[in-house]
Design an enzyme around this catalytic site. Sequence first.
Site, PDB file in Angstrom:
ATOM      1  N   CYS A 132      -9.889  -3.176  -9.385  1.00 43.99           N
ATOM      2  CA  CYS A 132      -9.330  -3.602 -11.073  1.00 43.99           C
ATOM      3  C   CYS A 132     -10.032  -2.588 -11.903  1.00 43.99           C
ATOM      4  O   CYS A 132     -10.276  -1.543 -12.525  1.00 43.99           O
ATOM      5  CB  CYS A 132      -8.792  -4.936 -11.431  1.00 43.99           C
ATOM      6  SG  CYS A 132      -7.206  -4.651 -12.647  1.00 43.99           S
ATOM      7  N   HIS A 242      -4.817  -5.437  -5.987  1.00 46.40           N
ATOM      8  CA  HIS A 242      -6.048  -6.624  -5.938  1.00 46.40           C
ATOM      9  C   HIS A 242      -5.775  -6.698  -4.516  1.00 46.40           C
ATOM     10  O   HIS A 242      -5.303  -8.095  -4.497  1.00 46.40           O
ATOM     11  CB  HIS A 242      -5.895  -7.951  -6.935  1.00 46.40           C
ATOM     12  CG  HIS A 242      -6.125  -7.761  -8.109  1.00 46.40           C
ATOM     13  ND1 HIS A 242      -7.691  -8.456  -8.155  1.00 46.40           N
ATOM     14  CD2 HIS A 242      -5.976  -7.027  -8.900  1.00 46.40           C
ATOM     15  CE1 HIS A 242      -7.662  -8.064  -9.560  1.00 46.40           C
ATOM     16  NE2 HIS A 242      -6.437  -7.240 -10.169  1.00 46.40           N
ATOM     17  N   GLU A 244      -7.954  -8.932  -2.857  1.00 51.59           N
ATOM     18  CA  GLU A 244      -8.127 -10.124  -2.831  1.00 51.59           C
ATOM     19  C   GLU A 244      -6.957 -10.916  -2.898  1.00 51.59           C
ATOM     20  O   GLU A 244      -7.494 -12.832  -2.783  1.00 51.59           O
ATOM     21  CB  GLU A 244      -9.550 -10.126  -3.600  1.00 51.59           C
ATOM     22  CG  GLU A 244      -9.580 -11.003  -4.779  1.00 51.59           C
ATOM     23  CD  GLU A 244      -8.607  -9.586  -5.857  1.00 51.59           C
ATOM     24  OE1 GLU A 244      -8.609  -8.456  -5.047  1.00 51.59           O
ATOM     25  OE2 GLU A 244      -8.362  -9.504  -6.920  1.00 51.59           O
TER      26      GLU A 244
END
Length: 316
Positions: A132, A242, A244
């Site tokens: 990001c 993203h 994660e």
Amino acid sequence: MWSPAVVFAVLVTICCNVSASVESSLRLNYRPVIGILAQENIVGDPHAQGSSYIAASYVKFLEAAGARVVPIRINRTNEEYVKLFHSINGLLLPGGDVDLQKSQYSRLAKLFYDLAIKANDALDYFPIWGTCQGFQQLTVLTSNRNLLTLTATRAVALPLIFTPAAQNSRMLKTFPKDLLQSLSVENITSNFHSWSLSLQNFSRNVKLKRFYKVLSTNTDGKKEFISTMEAYRYPFYAVQWHPEKSPFEWIDKPGMVHTPSSIRASFHTASFFVSEAMKSQHSFSSASEEEKALIYNYSPVFTGLSGIFMQNYYFD
Ligand SMILES: *[C@@H]1O[C@H](CO)[C@@H](O)[C@H](O)[C@H]1NC(C)=O
Ligand SMILES: *[C@@H]1O[C@H](CO)[C@@H](O)[C@H](O)[C@H]1NC(C)=O
Ligand SMILES: *[C@@H]1O[C@H](CO)[C@@H](O)[C@H](O)[C@H]1NC(C)=O
């Protein structure tokens, strides 16, 4: 006149990237330590302590794939950063919300990026991952300009639109086929960004175009932007989405996905990057230096169920 064998050897030398030639000559390091860059605290964060933070999801993401983490705190001396660079096996630039040209985060990203370019050029393998804001920071570092544009992508889950070049991606070729299929048809990549690198600006910038292979794009309905890329000649990787978040963040809002396929996508991206870090031979000068640097010296703070990050590490 050169013999065909010599011509072939020369062509192989020219065509094959630095990473491929270094990696074949190295043994793997099964105790990789990855640095995650901290950034200035979010203004108004009621849980903030000290001056900077790292969202714990990035730490867990790497730990779950077999790495240990060292925080790279802001506001240290350049000497300390150079020493740290030679101690760690890779760098992760996390998401967040700081200035890409004026923040400590951007200053340190540049410092490590320049060191990584030099190291890789000298056949000292050192991978970088940007997520990001980290993706965006890499585009600023490579082009020396901010070429980002606003898109309507603040909280949306999307499938990746793979480019033809995705076929020979170092990263994607390690993903199981059924996962690539899921990524291409299911809305499982979480997007939480206002700024994007449009395909248009990418294509018009020679520095970016020569440096990165675009692996996937997405669109907000109006602008096509780059969602996944990897550098041609360096072990640098960047995702605008993203990976994660799916397993480790739980704020209840659009764009958040917790399906089994999204969690597998998370694991395989982390596992790929950790396997890249295993090609780095950097190490701490002693066990006690390593012990002092690891993130286990800090405790994450729970920020509540409505926190954009469930847990943060804070640093002075
Ligand atoms: C950076 O460190 C210096 C000296 O240690 C201190 O005076 C300064 O306030 C710090 N700045 C930030 C942003 O923490
Ligand atoms: C291209 O980059 C410039 C900044 O240099 C920005 O103002 C513009 O919106 C971008 N255009 C697109 C289509 O991304
Ligand atoms: C994926 O998201 C898009 C855009 O938000 C939506 O139009 C589409 O219906 C979604 N597809 C699935 C399979 O959920």
